[in-house]
Enzyme design. Structure first.
Site, PDB file in Angstrom:
ATOM      1  N   PHE A 175     157.950   6.019 -79.298  1.00  0.00           N
ATOM      2  CA  PHE A 175     158.552   6.144 -77.968  1.00  0.00           C
ATOM      3  C   PHE A 175     157.714   5.383 -76.917  1.00  0.00           C
ATOM      4  CE2 PHE A 175     158.469   9.378 -74.295  1.00  0.00           C
ATOM      5  CZ  PHE A 175     159.434   8.703 -73.559  1.00  0.00           C
ATOM      6  N   THR A 196     156.719   8.579 -87.659  1.00  0.00           N
ATOM      7  CA  THR A 196     157.511   9.125 -86.547  1.00  0.00           C
ATOM      8  C   THR A 196     158.093   8.012 -85.670  1.00  0.00           C
ATOM      9  OG1 THR A 196     155.546   9.433 -85.152  1.00  0.00           O
ATOM     10  CG2 THR A 196     156.254  11.331 -86.459  1.00  0.00           C
ATOM     11  N   ASP A 220     149.352   1.764 -91.990  1.00  0.00           N
ATOM     12  CA  ASP A 220     148.815   3.072 -91.617  1.00  0.00           C
ATOM     13  C   ASP A 220     147.391   2.845 -91.090  1.00  0.00           C
ATOM     14  OD1 ASP A 220     147.547   5.528 -91.544  1.00  0.00           O
ATOM     15  OD2 ASP A 220     148.306   6.201 -93.488  1.00  0.00           O
ATOM     16  N   VAL A 221     147.177   3.114 -89.802  1.00  0.00           N
ATOM     17  CA  VAL A 221     145.885   2.765 -89.185  1.00  0.00           C
ATOM     18  C   VAL A 221     144.733   3.673 -89.603  1.00  0.00           C
ATOM     19  CG1 VAL A 221     146.895   1.604 -87.182  1.00  0.00           C
ATOM     20  CG2 VAL A 221     146.362   4.061 -87.035  1.00  0.00           C
ATOM     21  N   TYR A 232     143.414  -4.801 -90.706  1.00  0.00           N
ATOM     22  CA  TYR A 232     143.124  -6.233 -90.716  1.00  0.00           C
ATOM     23  C   TYR A 232     144.078  -6.961 -89.770  1.00  0.00           C
ATOM     24  CZ  TYR A 232     142.686 -11.055 -92.112  1.00  0.00           C
ATOM     25  OH  TYR A 232     142.491 -12.409 -92.079  1.00  0.00           O
ATOM     26  N   SER A 270     150.213   8.205 -83.329  1.00  0.00           N
ATOM     27  CA  SER A 270     150.026   9.641 -83.615  1.00  0.00           C
ATOM     28  C   SER A 270     151.363  10.357 -83.543  1.00  0.00           C
ATOM     29  CB  SER A 270     149.095  10.306 -82.595  1.00  0.00           C
ATOM     30  OG  SER A 270     148.982  11.697 -82.876  1.00  0.00           O
ATOM     31  N   ALA A 327     145.242   6.472 -76.135  1.00  0.00           N
ATOM     32  CA  ALA A 327     146.261   7.402 -75.650  1.00  0.00           C
ATOM     33  C   ALA A 327     145.778   8.809 -75.944  1.00  0.00           C
ATOM     34  CB  ALA A 327     147.587   7.146 -76.359  1.00  0.00           C
ATOM     35  N   TYR A 386     146.379  18.587 -83.330  1.00  0.00           N
ATOM     36  CA  TYR A 386     146.599  17.503 -82.358  1.00  0.00           C
ATOM     37  C   TYR A 386     145.513  17.542 -81.284  1.00  0.00           C
ATOM     38  CZ  TYR A 386     149.266  14.618 -79.005  1.00  0.00           C
ATOM     39  OH  TYR A 386     149.698  13.646 -78.131  1.00  0.00           O
ATOM     40  N   LYS A 427     142.627  14.667 -80.729  1.00  0.00           N
ATOM     41  CA  LYS A 427     142.562  13.867 -79.504  1.00  0.00           C
ATOM     42  C   LYS A 427     141.231  14.080 -78.774  1.00  0.00           C
ATOM     43  CE  LYS A 427     146.586  11.693 -79.408  1.00  0.00           C
ATOM     44  NZ  LYS A 427     146.668  10.222 -79.467  1.00  0.00           N
TER      45      LYS A 427
END
Ligand code: UDP
Length: 311
Positions: free
Chosen positions: A11, A35, A56-57, A62, A75, A114, A145, A149
């Site tokens: 989003f 997501t 997938d980080v 790379y 996330s 973020a 979560y 964060k």
């Protein structure tokens, strides 16, 4: 400018892709699509300044060539998502942030994290200024979560202080607008889709809990200004216009022009009782404040969901 946006198909990430392309950046959008959704960036595919990488980080990242900025937005971000994806949520906030910061260090890129109003947990100070340390339950369902964060903020400051990485931290409050997932369980898509289907609105608890909703364009403007600023410590970005969830339901029914029918559901564990950003710092440091009125933002969001539902 060459900019990597992790979670770029989500989003907020997809709106940031749009904004940075508009500002003349070359944008690399990275997402594992758990997501996020390709529909959010479909209009950018084929643009010579845009590239999508499915990755997938939490695994080694790379990226070929120079990078000027990394915006780390990957996330799960809705309470239902992090209930369903608790380990992925913890991993992307911790391991994913570590990989993204490592890349920023290697490329000498600016890094923007973020973060979230969830770092304040169920706040005992209201409204919440950046100086408030929060009231988080580490072992509750939202802990995956909130703590991820909070760890991500700590890691970002450590990379800034120890490695000299040029970092920014935005604490994002409730944001809404086009490209929210219809089924992400958050109150805005839930109530709008219920209103459009003429179903009763599902108010959790007695609806006396409060939230303050920011339209996505305002949020993106705040983040862009933060990126251009020299502020290394966290900045709240959100709309201070606060209402109870019951008032929010009544507003949605009024804007949809339907009678307000409500069905109460149990209040989820650790659901914050109040939330409103103190945006004094954003006003002073970024010269930013939200511009889009609630009615206008919600009307645009209705239009998006109507289209999504094929109405
Ligand atoms: N909520 C609700 N009905 C719904 C979804 C959410 O009453 O169908 C409530 C939820 O309990 C919370 C508020 O709306 O108090 C905002 O929830 P959301 O999931 O959007 O995000 P949060 O601000 O809790 O992270």
């Amino acid at each position: 400018m060459r900019t990597l946006i992790t979670g770029g198909a989500g989003f907020l990430g997809s709106h940031l892709c749009d904004r940075l392309i508009q500002e003349g950046h070359q944008v690399i959008c990275m997402d594992n699509l758990i997501t996020g959704n390709m529909d959010n960036i479909a209009h950018l595919i084929g643009n010579k300044n845009f590239k999508f990488i499915h990755h997938d980080v939490t695994e080694y990242i790379y990226v070929e060539g120079a990078l000027d900025n990394i915006l780390h937005f990957a996330s799960p971000a809705s309470p239902i998502d992090y209930l369903e994806l608790p380990i992925q949520t913890l991993k992307v906030g911790s391991l994913g942030t570590h990989k993204a910061l490592g890349l920023a260090k290697a490329k000498k890129a600016k890094f923007l994290l973020a973060s979230t109003s969830e770092v304040y947990g169920d706040p005992l100070i209201h409204p919440q200024p950046e100086t408030y340390y929060g009231n988080v339950n580490p072992i509750g369902p939202r802990g995956v979560y909130d703590e991820a964060k909070r760890f991500a903020e700590a890691l970002t400051m450590a990379y800034h202080r120890y490695h000299g990485v040029d970092t920014r931290i935005v604490r994002i409050f409730n944001t809404y607008g086009p490209r929210m997932r219809l089924d992400d369980g958050r109150v805005v898509p839930a109530f709008i889709s219920q209103a459009l289907r003429h179903e009763p609105l599902t108010v959790f608890g007695d609806g006396s809990q409060t939230r303050s909703f920011c339209y996505v364009d305002d949020l993106v403007e705040g983040i862009y200004r933060l990126l251009l600023s020299n502020e290394h410590e966290p900045v709240n970005i959100g709309n201070p216009h606060e209402m109870t969830i019951r008032e929010f339901a009544e507003n949605i029914a009024r804007i949809a022009d339907i009678p307000c029918r409500i069905v109460h559901k149990p209040l989820p564990q650790d659901d914050p009782k109040v939330r409103q950003p103190d945006i004094t710092k954003a006003r002073e440091v970024l010269g930013w404040e939200p511009k889009v009125a609630f009615e206008e933002g919600i009307t645009k969001t209705f239009a998006y969901f109507k289209k999504k539902l094929g109405m």
